[in-house]
Design an enzyme around this catalytic site. Sequence first.
Site, PDB file in Angstrom:
ATOM      1  N   PRO A 106       1.024  -1.198  -0.223  1.00  0.00           N
ATOM      2  CA  PRO A 106      -0.090  -0.174   0.031  1.00  0.00           C
ATOM      3  C   PRO A 106       0.934   1.314   0.024  1.00  0.00           C
ATOM      4  CG  PRO A 106      -0.880  -1.582   1.344  1.00  0.00           C
ATOM      5  CD  PRO A 106       0.096  -2.137   0.977  1.00  0.00           C
ATOM      6  N   CYS A 107       0.545   2.254  -0.871  1.00  0.00           N
ATOM      7  CA  CYS A 107       1.414   3.343  -1.197  1.00  0.00           C
ATOM      8  C   CYS A 107       0.825   4.679  -0.826  1.00  0.00           C
ATOM      9  CB  CYS A 107       1.799   3.199  -2.678  1.00  0.00           C
ATOM     10  SG  CYS A 107       0.218   2.851  -3.792  1.00  0.00           S
ATOM     11  N   GLN A 108      -0.392   4.886  -0.097  1.00  0.00           N
ATOM     12  CA  GLN A 108      -1.001   6.137   0.082  1.00  0.00           C
ATOM     13  C   GLN A 108      -0.228   7.006   0.744  1.00  0.00           C
ATOM     14  OE1 GLN A 108      -2.351   3.125   0.740  1.00  0.00           O
ATOM     15  NE2 GLN A 108      -4.462   3.075  -0.376  1.00  0.00           N
TER      16      GLN A 108
END
Length: 350
Positions: free
Chosen positions: A83-85
Site C-alpha cells: 500500500p502506497c497512500q
Amino acid sequence: MEYTCVDSFCGAGGLALGLKQAGFDIRLSFDIDQKCIDTIHENKKYFHHLAVTSDISDLLEGRVLDLCHMKRGELFLLAGGPPCQGFSIQRRGADIDPRNQLVFLYAKMVEELYPWYFVMENVTGIAGKRGKTILEQLMDELKKIGYEVHIDLLDAQDYGIPQRRKRYIIVGERKDMGGGYRYPVPTGEVCTVRETIGKLPEPPSDGRDYPGLPLHRRDKLSDLNLKRIRALKPGEGREYLPDDLLAACHKLDSSVIGYRNVYGRMAWDEVAPTITARFDSFTRGKFGHPEQDRSISLREGALLQTFPIDFSFVGNKVDVARQIGNAVPPMLAKQIGISIIQCHKRSEKG
C-alpha cells in the site's frame, strides 16, 4: 518448469490474474483486507489457489514457505504492491505514514523467500519528495540481499489499456539468474473509452443493476451535480463549468489548486483518466460518463481496468470501488509477467 508465484498485498487479484494469464502458477495470495480475499475466493473461474487474510508481518519467519510447502530459494516470483497512500501526491499532511514502512517488510519477505525474481508496483510518489529517501533505502536493501534491481515508470495506456495510469514497476532478478531483464515494449495500440464501454446498455434509472450485468448501475447524483454534468460535453472538465456551478474552492485556476479533473466527463475516443479508489464519485475526478448524465458504473470502471466482464467483486459500493481502483490492470500485469518469463528463458540459453 513451474513459474511459481506468491502474490503479496494482493487486493482484488488484478496482478495475480494477469500473471496467471502470462503462465504463472499462483501458490498464495494474501492481503489484510478480508473483502479482497473474499473477492479472490468468489472468482473460482479464475482462481483456485490458497488466499488468506493476513498482515505481512504475520507471514514472515517462514510462514509463507510453510504455506507453500517450499524451501528458501525455490519460489520463482514474489509479486506485490505494498500500500502506497503515504507516497501519494494526493495525500496531504505529515510525511510520516506507517504504510510507508510496508515496502521494507516486502524487502524482508524477499530476503526470506529469496525468489528467483520479484516485482513490485508503486505510485509515482515513491520517487517524489515524500518517497525518494525510502525508495533509495529500499533499492539499497534489495541489492544487498543479492538482486539486480530495475525500476521504470510505465504508463498503462502505452500497453493497450484504456486508461492513463503511471506506476513505478520495480523488477528484481537474483544475481545468479544471469541478468538482462527488459521491460515490456509498448504495444503502440490505443484502446479508447468507446471501445471498452461504448456498447454497454444504459443502466436503469432506479439505481438497480442492469439485468444480467452485476455492478452496472448508476450512482445517484445530487441536483447540483446533475446540473454540472448536464453542462458538460464529452471530454470536458471543471474548467468548462459556469461560475454558478463551481464550488468556492474550485473557482481558483486549476494550476493553483493542483487538480483540474473534478466534475468532468470522459472523452469517447481517448483513454480514461486514472481509475482511482473513488472513481465511483463524480466529485472525485473526471469520472462522468461521456454522454449519459451519470458517473461511470462500477462495472465500467472494472472494464477500464481490464478486468473480465464476469469478474466478481465482494463488498459494498465503496469496498468495490476501492478494490477496482487500487488494482494493477490485469492486462498490464500479464505483459510484465511475460517479460519476466522471457528474461529467464534468455538466461537459460546463456
